[in-house]
Design a protein around this motif. Sequence first.
Motif, PDB file in Angstrom:
ATOM      1  N   MET A  74      -4.658   6.762   3.145  1.00 51.43           N
ATOM      2  CA  MET A  74      -3.888   5.521   3.133  1.00 51.43           C
ATOM      3  C   MET A  74      -2.530   5.732   2.479  1.00 51.43           C
ATOM      4  SD  MET A  74      -5.026   1.774   1.669  1.00 51.43           S
ATOM      5  CE  MET A  74      -6.324   1.658   2.916  1.00 51.43           C
ATOM      6  N   LEU A  75      -2.490   6.587   1.463  1.00 56.79           N
ATOM      7  CA  LEU A  75      -1.229   6.849   0.773  1.00 56.79           C
ATOM      8  C   LEU A  75      -0.208   7.489   1.717  1.00 56.79           C
ATOM      9  CD1 LEU A  75       0.096   6.656  -2.036  1.00 56.79           C
ATOM     10  CD2 LEU A  75      -0.702   8.999  -2.472  1.00 56.79           C
ATOM     11  N   LYS A  76      -0.673   8.334   2.639  1.00 60.31           N
ATOM     12  CA  LYS A  76       0.238   9.010   3.559  1.00 60.31           C
ATOM     13  C   LYS A  76       0.972   8.034   4.476  1.00 60.31           C
ATOM     14  CE  LYS A  76      -2.146  13.479   3.832  1.00 60.31           C
ATOM     15  NZ  LYS A  76      -2.867  14.429   4.715  1.00 60.31           N
ATOM     16  N   VAL A  77       0.306   6.983   4.864  1.00 57.61           N
ATOM     17  CA  VAL A  77       0.915   6.033   5.809  1.00 57.61           C
ATOM     18  C   VAL A  77       1.440   4.788   5.104  1.00 57.61           C
ATOM     19  CG1 VAL A  77      -0.568   6.831   7.688  1.00 57.61           C
ATOM     20  CG2 VAL A  77      -1.304   4.908   6.251  1.00 57.61           C
ATOM     21  N   SER A  78       1.297   4.696   3.787  1.00 52.08           N
ATOM     22  CA  SER A  78       1.676   3.484   3.065  1.00 52.08           C
ATOM     23  C   SER A  78       3.154   3.161   3.186  1.00 52.08           C
ATOM     24  CB  SER A  78       1.280   3.591   1.588  1.00 52.08           C
ATOM     25  OG  SER A  78       1.941   4.682   0.967  1.00 52.08           O
ATOM     26  N   ARG A  79       4.000   4.179   3.212  1.00 54.19           N
ATOM     27  CA  ARG A  79       5.445   3.924   3.295  1.00 54.19           C
ATOM     28  C   ARG A  79       5.828   3.349   4.651  1.00 54.19           C
ATOM     29  NH1 ARG A  79       8.212   5.953  -0.997  1.00 54.19           N
ATOM     30  NH2 ARG A  79       7.157   7.550  -2.267  1.00 54.19           N
ATOM     31  N   GLN A  80       5.011   3.598   5.674  1.00 52.44           N
ATOM     32  CA  GLN A  80       5.297   3.012   6.980  1.00 52.44           C
ATOM     33  C   GLN A  80       5.133   1.494   6.942  1.00 52.44           C
ATOM     34  OE1 GLN A  80       2.948   4.954  10.021  1.00 52.44           O
ATOM     35  NE2 GLN A  80       3.248   6.992   9.107  1.00 52.44           N
ATOM     36  N   VAL A  81       4.268   1.034   6.082  1.00 48.77           N
ATOM     37  CA  VAL A  81       4.101  -0.413   5.904  1.00 48.77           C
ATOM     38  C   VAL A  81       5.261  -0.983   5.101  1.00 48.77           C
ATOM     39  CG1 VAL A  81       2.600  -2.226   4.977  1.00 48.77           C
ATOM     40  CG2 VAL A  81       1.597  -0.150   5.990  1.00 48.77           C
ATOM     41  N   GLY A  82       5.691  -0.247   4.088  1.00 51.28           N
ATOM     42  CA  GLY A  82       6.783  -0.711   3.237  1.00 51.28           C
ATOM     43  C   GLY A  82       6.678  -0.099   1.868  1.00 51.28           C
ATOM     44  N   TRP A  83       7.835   0.038   1.204  1.00 52.00           N
ATOM     45  CA  TRP A  83       7.816   0.671  -0.116  1.00 52.00           C
ATOM     46  C   TRP A  83       7.048  -0.156  -1.136  1.00 52.00           C
ATOM     47  CZ3 TRP A  83       9.733  -1.563  -4.494  1.00 52.00           C
ATOM     48  CH2 TRP A  83      10.617  -2.642  -4.339  1.00 52.00           C
ATOM     49  N   ARG A  84       7.052  -1.481  -0.986  1.00 51.49           N
ATOM     50  CA  ARG A  84       6.314  -2.330  -1.929  1.00 51.49           C
ATOM     51  C   ARG A  84       4.817  -2.059  -1.822  1.00 51.49           C
ATOM     52  NH1 ARG A  84      10.480  -5.584  -0.137  1.00 51.49           N
ATOM     53  NH2 ARG A  84      11.781  -6.530  -1.786  1.00 51.49           N
ATOM     54  N   PHE A  85       4.347  -1.900  -0.591  1.00 48.71           N
ATOM     55  CA  PHE A  85       2.921  -1.609  -0.412  1.00 48.71           C
ATOM     56  C   PHE A  85       2.568  -0.256  -1.023  1.00 48.71           C
ATOM     57  CE2 PHE A  85      -0.484   0.347   2.129  1.00 48.71           C
ATOM     58  CZ  PHE A  85      -1.506  -0.566   1.868  1.00 48.71           C
ATOM     59  N   HIS A  86       3.449   0.713  -0.843  1.00 48.77           N
ATOM     60  CA  HIS A  86       3.214   2.046  -1.405  1.00 48.77           C
ATOM     61  C   HIS A  86       3.108   1.973  -2.926  1.00 48.77           C
ATOM     62  CE1 HIS A  86       3.561   6.404  -2.013  1.00 48.77           C
ATOM     63  NE2 HIS A  86       4.505   6.139  -2.919  1.00 48.77           N
ATOM     64  N   VAL A  87       4.050   1.284  -3.561  1.00 50.34           N
ATOM     65  CA  VAL A  87       4.036   1.158  -5.026  1.00 50.34           C
ATOM     66  C   VAL A  87       2.788   0.414  -5.489  1.00 50.34           C
ATOM     67  CG1 VAL A  87       5.215   0.151  -7.007  1.00 50.34           C
ATOM     68  CG2 VAL A  87       6.543   1.291  -5.206  1.00 50.34           C
ATOM     69  N   ALA A  88       2.447  -0.667  -4.806  1.00 53.33           N
ATOM     70  CA  ALA A  88       1.272  -1.448  -5.194  1.00 53.33           C
ATOM     71  C   ALA A  88      -0.002  -0.617  -5.063  1.00 53.33           C
ATOM     72  CB  ALA A  88       1.177  -2.708  -4.340  1.00 53.33           C
ATOM     73  N   LEU A  89      -0.082   0.175  -4.006  1.00 51.72           N
ATOM     74  CA  LEU A  89      -1.262   1.013  -3.809  1.00 51.72           C
ATOM     75  C   LEU A  89      -1.412   2.030  -4.937  1.00 51.72           C
ATOM     76  CD1 LEU A  89      -3.612   1.842  -1.958  1.00 51.72           C
ATOM     77  CD2 LEU A  89      -2.013   3.381  -0.770  1.00 51.72           C
ATOM     78  N   VAL A  90      -0.307   2.662  -5.305  1.00 54.71           N
ATOM     79  CA  VAL A  90      -0.344   3.647  -6.391  1.00 54.71           C
ATOM     80  C   VAL A  90      -0.739   2.972  -7.707  1.00 54.71           C
ATOM     81  CG1 VAL A  90       1.040   5.231  -7.765  1.00 54.71           C
ATOM     82  CG2 VAL A  90       1.313   5.180  -5.281  1.00 54.71           C
ATOM     83  N   LEU A  91      -0.130   1.819  -8.001  1.00 54.64           N
ATOM     84  CA  LEU A  91      -0.450   1.115  -9.241  1.00 54.64           C
ATOM     85  C   LEU A  91      -1.919   0.701  -9.285  1.00 54.64           C
ATOM     86  CD1 LEU A  91       2.692  -1.136  -9.784  1.00 54.64           C
ATOM     87  CD2 LEU A  91       1.921   0.747 -11.223  1.00 54.64           C
ATOM     88  N   ALA A  92      -2.435   0.196  -8.182  1.00 50.70           N
ATOM     89  CA  ALA A  92      -3.831  -0.235  -8.149  1.00 50.70           C
ATOM     90  C   ALA A  92      -4.763   0.951  -8.384  1.00 50.70           C
ATOM     91  CB  ALA A  92      -4.133  -0.906  -6.812  1.00 50.70           C
ATOM     92  N   HIS A  93      -4.428   2.075  -7.778  1.00 53.14           N
ATOM     93  CA  HIS A  93      -5.278   3.254  -7.913  1.00 53.14           C
ATOM     94  C   HIS A  93      -5.214   3.848  -9.317  1.00 53.14           C
ATOM     95  CE1 HIS A  93      -6.253   7.603  -7.495  1.00 53.14           C
ATOM     96  NE2 HIS A  93      -7.215   7.133  -6.716  1.00 53.14           N
ATOM     97  N   GLU A  94      -4.024   3.902  -9.883  1.00 54.65           N
ATOM     98  CA  GLU A  94      -3.841   4.576 -11.165  1.00 54.65           C
ATOM     99  C   GLU A  94      -4.211   3.709 -12.368  1.00 54.65           C
ATOM    100  OE1 GLU A  94      -3.204   7.668 -11.485  1.00 54.65           O
ATOM    101  OE2 GLU A  94      -2.845   8.075  -9.359  1.00 54.65           O
ATOM    102  N   THR A  95      -4.062   2.389 -12.236  1.00 51.36           N
ATOM    103  CA  THR A  95      -4.325   1.516 -13.387  1.00 51.36           C
ATOM    104  C   THR A  95      -5.623   0.726 -13.272  1.00 51.36           C
ATOM    105  OG1 THR A  95      -3.164  -0.424 -12.486  1.00 51.36           O
ATOM    106  CG2 THR A  95      -1.835   1.221 -13.657  1.00 51.36           C
ATOM    107  N   GLY A  96      -6.141   0.576 -12.047  1.00 53.44           N
ATOM    108  CA  GLY A  96      -7.362  -0.199 -11.870  1.00 53.44           C
ATOM    109  C   GLY A  96      -7.149  -1.695 -11.835  1.00 53.44           C
ATOM    110  N   HIS A  97      -5.894  -2.147 -11.845  1.00 57.01           N
ATOM    111  CA  HIS A  97      -5.622  -3.580 -11.805  1.00 57.01           C
ATOM    112  C   HIS A  97      -5.652  -4.095 -10.373  1.00 57.01           C
ATOM    113  CE1 HIS A  97      -4.298  -2.921 -15.929  1.00 57.01           C
ATOM    114  NE2 HIS A  97      -4.332  -4.235 -16.087  1.00 57.01           N
ATOM    115  N   ARG A  98      -5.932  -5.392 -10.253  1.00 60.45           N
ATOM    116  CA  ARG A  98      -5.994  -6.020  -8.942  1.00 60.45           C
ATOM    117  C   ARG A  98      -4.595  -6.313  -8.430  1.00 60.45           C
ATOM    118  NH1 ARG A  98     -10.900 -10.396  -9.986  1.00 60.45           N
ATOM    119  NH2 ARG A  98     -12.478  -8.865 -10.642  1.00 60.45           N
TER     120      ARG A  98
END
Length: 270
Positions: free
Chosen positions: A211-235
């Motif tokens: 999912m991380l590989k294609v996240s930027r195709q959706v948008g940079w905000r989605f990419h950042v949110a995905l990384v934050l959710a994975h690394e911090t465990g926050h919703r």
Amino acid sequence: MARTKRSRRSYGAGEWGRNRVRVFPDRKTGLYQMEWRENGRRLTRSLGHRDWTRAKRQADEFAAGFASPELNGKAEAEPEPLTLGRLFEIYGEEVTPTKGERTRRRDRVAATMFLDFFGRDRRPETLSQRDWDRFIQARRAGRAGRSGQPVGNRTIAWDLTFLMTVLNWAARSRDEEGRLLLDSNPLKGLRKPREKNPNRVVLTGDEYRAMLKVSRQVGWRFHVALVLAHETGHRIGAIRELRWPDIDFEDRTIRWTRSTRRLGTSTSRP
């Protein structure tokens, strides 16, 4: 909480000091009252109805001597017992209008549901644990509510929260004579049903990397949110509430405030 101003209409007939008569609505029951003086005493009778035209006609007839003082009731008008129907009516006139449109609509739907279930003439102080449990069971089975469909604990909890709000408000509010609408909330302390925590889907490491590989195709905000959710465990809800002042780029930390995390403040390093 702000309260809307209710009607203070009254009508006087006769002359002061002689045969003066006044009719007005009881602010608690809505029934018209007639008031006059006799031998220096102020006397009041309940007319037993809510017809304004009829009440004025009765005042004119009484002042003119066409009607006797024995109109209806005792020497001093006593308030009628408060019913659920009248309580929801008062709350709907004084409190509901101060809310947003969506909440106003929900108030009206919930009030109708409770009146259909318990009855308009039910005395609120007689509500008990049995009524509480009976409503929960009926709502779960689809026997309460206009949809006729079973609902879950979350919806039932919303419904009961409204009922508790009305009863708590009545236990704090007084009528024009200084009397509490309700001496106390008869359902105070009863527990509302709770929704079980749902089983949340957790991505595997391979799924996350894909999912991380294609996240930027959706948008940079989605990419950042995905990384934050994975690394911090926050919703995602907490991540969306983040603001630039919450991020310390030098120290590489994120400050999760009360607006982004229910349990207070914590610091994470992505």
